[in-house]
Write a protein that holds these residues in place. Structure first.
Motif, PDB file in Angstrom:
ATOM      1  N   LEU A  36      53.644  17.507   9.542  1.00  0.00           N
ATOM      2  CA  LEU A  36      54.654  18.532   9.715  1.00  0.00           C
ATOM      3  C   LEU A  36      54.147  19.621  10.657  1.00  0.00           C
ATOM      4  O   LEU A  36      52.934  19.796  10.817  1.00  0.00           O
ATOM      5  CB  LEU A  36      55.028  19.134   8.365  1.00  0.00           C
ATOM      6  N   PRO A  37      55.041  20.338  11.306  1.00  0.00           N
ATOM      7  CA  PRO A  37      54.626  21.381  12.245  1.00  0.00           C
ATOM      8  C   PRO A  37      53.681  22.386  11.593  1.00  0.00           C
ATOM      9  O   PRO A  37      53.840  22.729  10.417  1.00  0.00           O
ATOM     10  CB  PRO A  37      55.955  22.048  12.638  1.00  0.00           C
ATOM     11  N   PRO A  38      52.686  22.873  12.339  1.00  0.00           N
ATOM     12  CA  PRO A  38      51.745  23.855  11.788  1.00  0.00           C
ATOM     13  C   PRO A  38      52.476  25.100  11.303  1.00  0.00           C
ATOM     14  O   PRO A  38      53.393  25.598  11.954  1.00  0.00           O
ATOM     15  CB  PRO A  38      50.849  24.179  12.996  1.00  0.00           C
ATOM     16  N   LYS A  39      52.073  25.592  10.144  1.00  0.00           N
ATOM     17  CA  LYS A  39      52.696  26.793   9.607  1.00  0.00           C
ATOM     18  C   LYS A  39      52.421  28.010  10.478  1.00  0.00           C
ATOM     19  O   LYS A  39      53.132  29.014  10.403  1.00  0.00           O
ATOM     20  CB  LYS A  39      52.196  27.040   8.185  1.00  0.00           C
ATOM     21  N   SER A  40      51.378  27.919  11.309  1.00  0.00           N
ATOM     22  CA  SER A  40      51.042  29.019  12.216  1.00  0.00           C
ATOM     23  C   SER A  40      52.036  29.153  13.355  1.00  0.00           C
ATOM     24  O   SER A  40      52.033  30.145  14.086  1.00  0.00           O
ATOM     25  CB  SER A  40      49.650  28.792  12.803  1.00  0.00           C
ATOM     26  N   GLY A  41      52.893  28.149  13.509  1.00  0.00           N
ATOM     27  CA  GLY A  41      53.845  28.177  14.605  1.00  0.00           C
ATOM     28  C   GLY A  41      53.309  27.556  15.874  1.00  0.00           C
ATOM     29  O   GLY A  41      53.979  27.563  16.910  1.00  0.00           O
ATOM     30  N   GLY A  42      52.105  27.008  15.821  1.00  0.00           N
ATOM     31  CA  GLY A  42      51.516  26.383  16.994  1.00  0.00           C
ATOM     32  C   GLY A  42      52.151  25.053  17.317  1.00  0.00           C
ATOM     33  O   GLY A  42      52.999  24.542  16.587  1.00  0.00           O
ATOM     34  N   GLY A  43      51.727  24.484  18.425  1.00  0.00           N
ATOM     35  CA  GLY A  43      52.274  23.214  18.876  1.00  0.00           C
ATOM     36  C   GLY A  43      53.255  23.400  20.013  1.00  0.00           C
ATOM     37  O   GLY A  43      53.909  24.444  20.128  1.00  0.00           O
ATOM     38  N   ARG A  44      53.351  22.401  20.868  1.00  0.00           N
ATOM     39  CA  ARG A  44      54.259  22.471  22.012  1.00  0.00           C
ATOM     40  C   ARG A  44      55.628  21.923  21.610  1.00  0.00           C
ATOM     41  O   ARG A  44      55.743  20.783  21.168  1.00  0.00           O
ATOM     42  CB  ARG A  44      53.698  21.674  23.185  1.00  0.00           C
ATOM     43  N   GLN A  45      56.655  22.724  21.767  1.00  0.00           N
ATOM     44  CA  GLN A  45      57.997  22.341  21.355  1.00  0.00           C
ATOM     45  C   GLN A  45      58.542  21.231  22.251  1.00  0.00           C
ATOM     46  O   GLN A  45      58.469  21.303  23.481  1.00  0.00           O
ATOM     47  CB  GLN A  45      58.926  23.545  21.402  1.00  0.00           C
ATOM     48  N   SER A  46      59.097  20.202  21.637  1.00  0.00           N
ATOM     49  CA  SER A  46      59.662  19.078  22.386  1.00  0.00           C
ATOM     50  C   SER A  46      60.811  18.472  21.591  1.00  0.00           C
ATOM     51  O   SER A  46      61.076  18.863  20.449  1.00  0.00           O
ATOM     52  CB  SER A  46      58.589  18.032  22.666  1.00  0.00           C
ATOM     53  N   ALA A  47      61.487  17.506  22.196  1.00  0.00           N
ATOM     54  CA  ALA A  47      62.621  16.853  21.543  1.00  0.00           C
ATOM     55  C   ALA A  47      62.727  15.419  22.045  1.00  0.00           C
ATOM     56  O   ALA A  47      62.299  15.104  23.159  1.00  0.00           O
ATOM     57  CB  ALA A  47      63.922  17.601  21.832  1.00  0.00           C
ATOM     58  N   VAL A  48      63.277  14.558  21.199  1.00  0.00           N
ATOM     59  CA  VAL A  48      63.582  13.186  21.609  1.00  0.00           C
ATOM     60  C   VAL A  48      65.045  12.911  21.301  1.00  0.00           C
ATOM     61  O   VAL A  48      65.634  13.507  20.394  1.00  0.00           O
ATOM     62  CB  VAL A  48      62.691  12.143  20.902  1.00  0.00           C
ATOM     63  N   LEU A  49      65.627  11.996  22.068  1.00  0.00           N
ATOM     64  CA  LEU A  49      67.011  11.591  21.849  1.00  0.00           C
ATOM     65  C   LEU A  49      67.023  10.214  21.205  1.00  0.00           C
ATOM     66  O   LEU A  49      66.556   9.234  21.794  1.00  0.00           O
ATOM     67  CB  LEU A  49      67.788  11.550  23.165  1.00  0.00           C
ATOM     68  N   ILE A  50      67.520  10.146  19.972  1.00  0.00           N
ATOM     69  CA  ILE A  50      67.696   8.869  19.269  1.00  0.00           C
ATOM     70  C   ILE A  50      69.148   8.473  19.481  1.00  0.00           C
ATOM     71  O   ILE A  50      70.054   8.975  18.805  1.00  0.00           O
ATOM     72  CB  ILE A  50      67.351   9.012  17.780  1.00  0.00           C
TER      73      ILE A  50
END
Length: 228
Positions: A39-53
């Motif tokens: 699950l996404p880090p609670k710190s808010g880190g990570g690079r935001q992205s999206a996929v299309l299903i």
């Protein structure tokens, strides 16, 4: 490029084919923990992205759009995936419509599809890919008006293809992928390739919660190449 001309994007189930409604209903109540243990880090880190299903309906019945990444890429070379990628600043707020725009934009850039023929009908909870640091929002779409697709940039995409949902649910096409790291997860032997990892995990969970899953032999393992 996709531009709806408003401050938001429509996400609606109006006009969906009946066979796709179980997917839409499942997406409404599924929790992130039911989709992945990452699950996404609670710190808010990570690079935001999206996929299309993207679900469509072709000559072989209901189908799903996938692509195969170019073998020369540094990240996940040759691996089948959904169209998608990182959010750009012009996509907007990652917490609202940013992932919707990013999913459609990336799908157009990678496969050449016309976003105006895609009806977005659900958004799944954001998940995390630790190996790349991406926070990924899966966006579900109905290919209401299909257009020709192909690899737009061979340096990025090896091929674009569709897989019938019937093949994804067929127990003969289902295996467990065994990575040298010890990772074991669901995989699909379809379209002359092995779909595994994040993409296969999402397909597996969607089939399960939509009630499409057919019992399969999870002990049937396929070892992954050490470079995978």
């Amino acid at each position: 490029m996709y531009d709806d001309g408003t401050t938001g994007l429509d996400v609606t189930t109006d006009g969906l084919p009946e066979w796709l409604m179980p997917v839409a209903r499942a997406a409404l109540g599924v929790a992130p923990e039911q989709l992945s243990r990452f699950l996404p880090p609670k710190s808010g880190g990570g690079r935001q992205s999206a996929v299309l299903i993207l679900f469509g309906e072709g000559e072989r019945g209901p189908e799903l759009l996938l692509m195969e990444r170019a073998g020369s890429l540094r990240s996940h070379p040759g691996q089948p995936s959904f169209p998608g990628g990182a959010l750009d600043p012009e996509d907007g707020d990652p917490a609202t419509t940013g992932p919707l725009r990013a999913a459609l934009r990336e799908a157009e850039e990678e496969t050449g599809l016309d976003p105006s023929g895609v009806q977005l009908f659900a958004v799944l909870p954001a998940l995390y890919i630790p190996v790349s640091g991406f926070v990924v929002t899966p966006v579900l779409g109905w290919w209401r008006r299909p257009t020709p697709v192909a690899a737009v940039d061979p340096a990025e995409t090896a091929r674009v293809f569709t897989v019938p949902v019937a093949e994804l649910t067929d127990p003969d096409h289902r295996v467990s992928a065994l990575h040298p790291s010890g990772y074991v997860g669901p995989a699909f032997l379809v379209a002359s390739t092995l779909v595994w990892g994040f993409t296969a995990g999402l397909i597996d969970r969607i089939l399960h919660f939509a009630g499409f899953e057919v019992p399969w032999d999870r002990s049937k393992e396929v070892p992954l190449d050490w470079r995978a």
